[in-house]
Design a protein around this motif. Structure first.
Motif, PDB file in Angstrom:
ATOM      1  N   PRO A  41       0.782  -1.239   0.000  1.00  0.00           N
ATOM      2  CA  PRO A  41       0.000   0.000   0.000  1.00  0.00           C
ATOM      3  C   PRO A  41       0.811   1.286   0.000  1.00  0.00           C
ATOM      4  O   PRO A  41       0.268   2.357  -0.269  1.00  0.00           O
ATOM      5  CB  PRO A  41      -0.808  -0.117   1.296  1.00  0.00           C
ATOM      6  N   ASP A  82      -3.007   2.217   5.702  1.00  0.00           N
ATOM      7  CA  ASP A  82      -2.281   1.272   4.851  1.00  0.00           C
ATOM      8  C   ASP A  82      -2.634  -0.186   5.161  1.00  0.00           C
ATOM      9  O   ASP A  82      -2.781  -1.004   4.240  1.00  0.00           O
ATOM     10  CB  ASP A  82      -0.769   1.492   4.981  1.00  0.00           C
ATOM     11  N   LYS A  85      -5.959  -0.881   3.755  1.00  0.00           N
ATOM     12  CA  LYS A  85      -5.913  -1.112   2.303  1.00  0.00           C
ATOM     13  C   LYS A  85      -5.488  -2.545   1.994  1.00  0.00           C
ATOM     14  O   LYS A  85      -6.043  -3.178   1.088  1.00  0.00           O
ATOM     15  CB  LYS A  85      -4.960  -0.128   1.634  1.00  0.00           C
ATOM     16  N   SER A  88      -8.402  -4.698   2.593  1.00  0.00           N
ATOM     17  CA  SER A  88      -9.365  -4.509   1.511  1.00  0.00           C
ATOM     18  C   SER A  88      -8.941  -5.264   0.257  1.00  0.00           C
ATOM     19  O   SER A  88      -9.763  -5.921  -0.402  1.00  0.00           O
ATOM     20  CB  SER A  88      -9.511  -3.010   1.210  1.00  0.00           C
ATOM     21  N   ASP A  89      -7.648  -5.204  -0.087  1.00  0.00           N
ATOM     22  CA  ASP A  89      -7.141  -5.937  -1.247  1.00  0.00           C
ATOM     23  C   ASP A  89      -7.311  -7.445  -1.049  1.00  0.00           C
ATOM     24  O   ASP A  89      -7.672  -8.175  -1.991  1.00  0.00           O
ATOM     25  CB  ASP A  89      -5.665  -5.614  -1.475  1.00  0.00           C
TER      26      ASP A  89
END
Length: 233
Positions: A41, A82, A85, A88-89
């Protein structure tokens, strides 16, 4: 459809570079798994050994700031948002049955699994008997940590690192720790083992430094071990 493995690169590289670095092992795994490579991230400067071979292959990425004890102690080393993220990915690209991670990517995998454990525990605490389980909860069965670095390694002496590992161990995931005999970060790779549950972890060593193993026989043995680990979970 092949089950997916999430692939996390090291500091100062990116998904495309890690595809090249891991190509020997990947060729042996791809008949069994779909390998999904994602970028970390945070943008980063080129990591060790990236230049000049990967000149022009940026931007480069990392996960957290572990350049010093103070940096890593601040919010675990993660800049705001971060780790969210990365989670989320993980959810968008998954579900994943395993994680293949190199260097700082292995430390990031530990942070990811810790976050998912915490979210799963919170969801379980608030879930009614008639509420179905969240389909996005963790399904990772194994982690392969190649030349991994350890959380908070620079923050404390060895005895304190062992206590930190015992207090923050990730459970319920089989781990294979691939440790280079001549790796500059070998001590961190050894310490990382303690951050995972003892009954389900294995350390294997190869005669190399801080890089993905290149020897075909070693990669064939490692690939067989990964497949066997997956079949047993």
């Amino acid at each position: 459809m092949r089950p997916k493995i999430l692939c996390l690169h090291g500091w100062g590289t990116n998904a495309e570079i890690f595809q090249i670095q891991s190509r020997r092992l990947a060729a042996l795994l791809e008949p069994h798994f779909e390998l999904v490579y994602i970028n970390g991230p945070a943008e980063a400067s080129p990591g060790p050994g990236v230049l000049p071979f990967f000149e022009g292959s940026g931007p480069f990425y990392g996960y957290l700031n572990d350049s010093s004890a103070a940096a890593e102690e601040a919010a675990g080393g993660w800049a705001e948002g971060d780790l969210d993220k990365l989670v989320s990915d993980f959810r968008r690209e998954g579900p994943f049955v395993g994680i293949l991670a190199f260097s700082q990517g292995a430390k990031a995998a530990w942070h990811l699994l810790r976050r998912l454990e915490e979210e799963s525990a919170a969801a379980d605490a608030g879930r009614s008997l008639v509420t179905p389980p969240n389909s996005q909860q963790r399904r990772v069965g194994f982690v392969v940590a190649v030349c991994g670095t350890a959380p908070y390694f620079q923050s404390a002496p060895t005895a304190d690192i062992k206590r930190a590992a015992a207090a923050h161990v990730v459970t319920g995931v089989d781990t294979i720790h691939v440790i280079g005999d001549d790796d500059l970060y070998r001590a961190e790779s050894e310490a990382l083992v303690g951050f995972f549950d003892a009954p389900s972890r294995l350390a294997v060593r190869f005669p190399g430094a801080h890089h993905m193993p290149a020897d075909h026989a070693f990669n064939a043995s490692l690939a067989n071990l990964i497949v066997h680990t997956f079949d047993a979970t």
